[in-house]
Design a protein around this motif. Sequence first.
Motif, PDB file in Angstrom:
ATOM      1  N   TYR A 173      -5.031  -2.888  -3.452  1.00 14.64           N
ATOM      2  CA  TYR A 173      -5.622  -1.571  -3.013  1.00 14.64           C
ATOM      3  C   TYR A 173      -7.441  -2.440  -3.443  1.00 14.64           C
ATOM      4  N   SER A 227      -0.695  -2.698  -7.047  1.00 14.56           N
ATOM      5  CA  SER A 227      -2.088  -1.668  -7.755  1.00 14.56           C
ATOM      6  C   SER A 227      -2.883  -2.648  -6.762  1.00 14.56           C
ATOM      7  N   GLY A 232      -9.753   1.048  -5.234  1.00 17.11           N
ATOM      8  CA  GLY A 232      -9.400   1.756  -4.983  1.00 17.11           C
ATOM      9  C   GLY A 232      -7.791   2.005  -5.817  1.00 17.11           C
ATOM     10  N   LEU A 284       1.246  -1.106  -0.573  1.00 23.25           N
ATOM     11  CA  LEU A 284       0.241   0.160   0.058  1.00 23.25           C
ATOM     12  C   LEU A 284       0.825   1.139   0.114  1.00 23.25           C
ATOM     13  N   SER A 328       1.864   4.889  -3.557  1.00 25.59           N
ATOM     14  CA  SER A 328       0.613   5.560  -2.972  1.00 25.59           C
ATOM     15  C   SER A 328       0.789   6.645  -3.592  1.00 25.59           C
ATOM     16  N   GLN A 369      -5.967   4.902  -7.690  1.00 21.65           N
ATOM     17  CA  GLN A 369      -5.102   5.027  -8.248  1.00 21.65           C
ATOM     18  C   GLN A 369      -4.372   5.746  -9.318  1.00 21.65           C
TER      19      GLN A 369
END
Length: 240
Positions: A81, A78, A85, A47, A51, A89
């Motif tokens: 997430y 990736s 998420g 994670l 970021s 991203q």
Amino acid sequence: MATAGFIYPDHAAEDDYPLAERLLGDGVRLPVAHIYGTDLHAVAELLDLGSPARLAEGAGLLAEHQPDAVVWACTSGSFVYGWDGAAEQVAGLAEAAGGLPASSTSFAFVRAAAALGLRRVAVAASYPDDVASLFVEFLAKGGVDVVSMSAADIDTAAEVGHLAPEAVADLVVSRDHPDAEALLVPDTAMRTLGLIDDLERRLGKPVLTANQVTVWEGLRLAGASRPVPGLGALFSARGV
């Protein structure tokens, strides 16, 4: 000249990208920018690796190459997430890159499977089981059913990058399943581009690997898709 830029975590198998560039021939550039963090295959560390700040740094490093598209060349950084998420991203990466088309290796796998009409796959993961299971969940969100998943339980990307070609081939071939239409190999730390044709011959089915689908996705976004011998079924006329 079409340019697809890639943000690659640390160092492991990034030499797959100049190999792909050579196979693609004139008219395509595949620059790679490196960002740095832990290479541990663990959720919290992954994670952090994916970021917004780290990907913005990578987009900044790629800017000098004036890419037509950018791709986060990391599967675990990736899919960890989750589907929504990972979409956020990619949207953040696109914004950091000045509005360029953007994607990640996880979405590249889903789109590559769709391009080949694949719905049932086996996964040969290098990760620990808890991380590999998140990839299975991600694929399911994208309409890809995993009929078999095996996790090699390798803790770091560096260890994966040091695998000999024979070890990579053995890991992949031994994880096939008779009900799978293709075999997916999700770690960009694993050198695979030089092995894909042989693996497909041995298995009699498409093999999708992380660096392969990442390059394919970058070319797609840059408007430079083309058939290329030596990069498997995905780069055949059927896949592009």
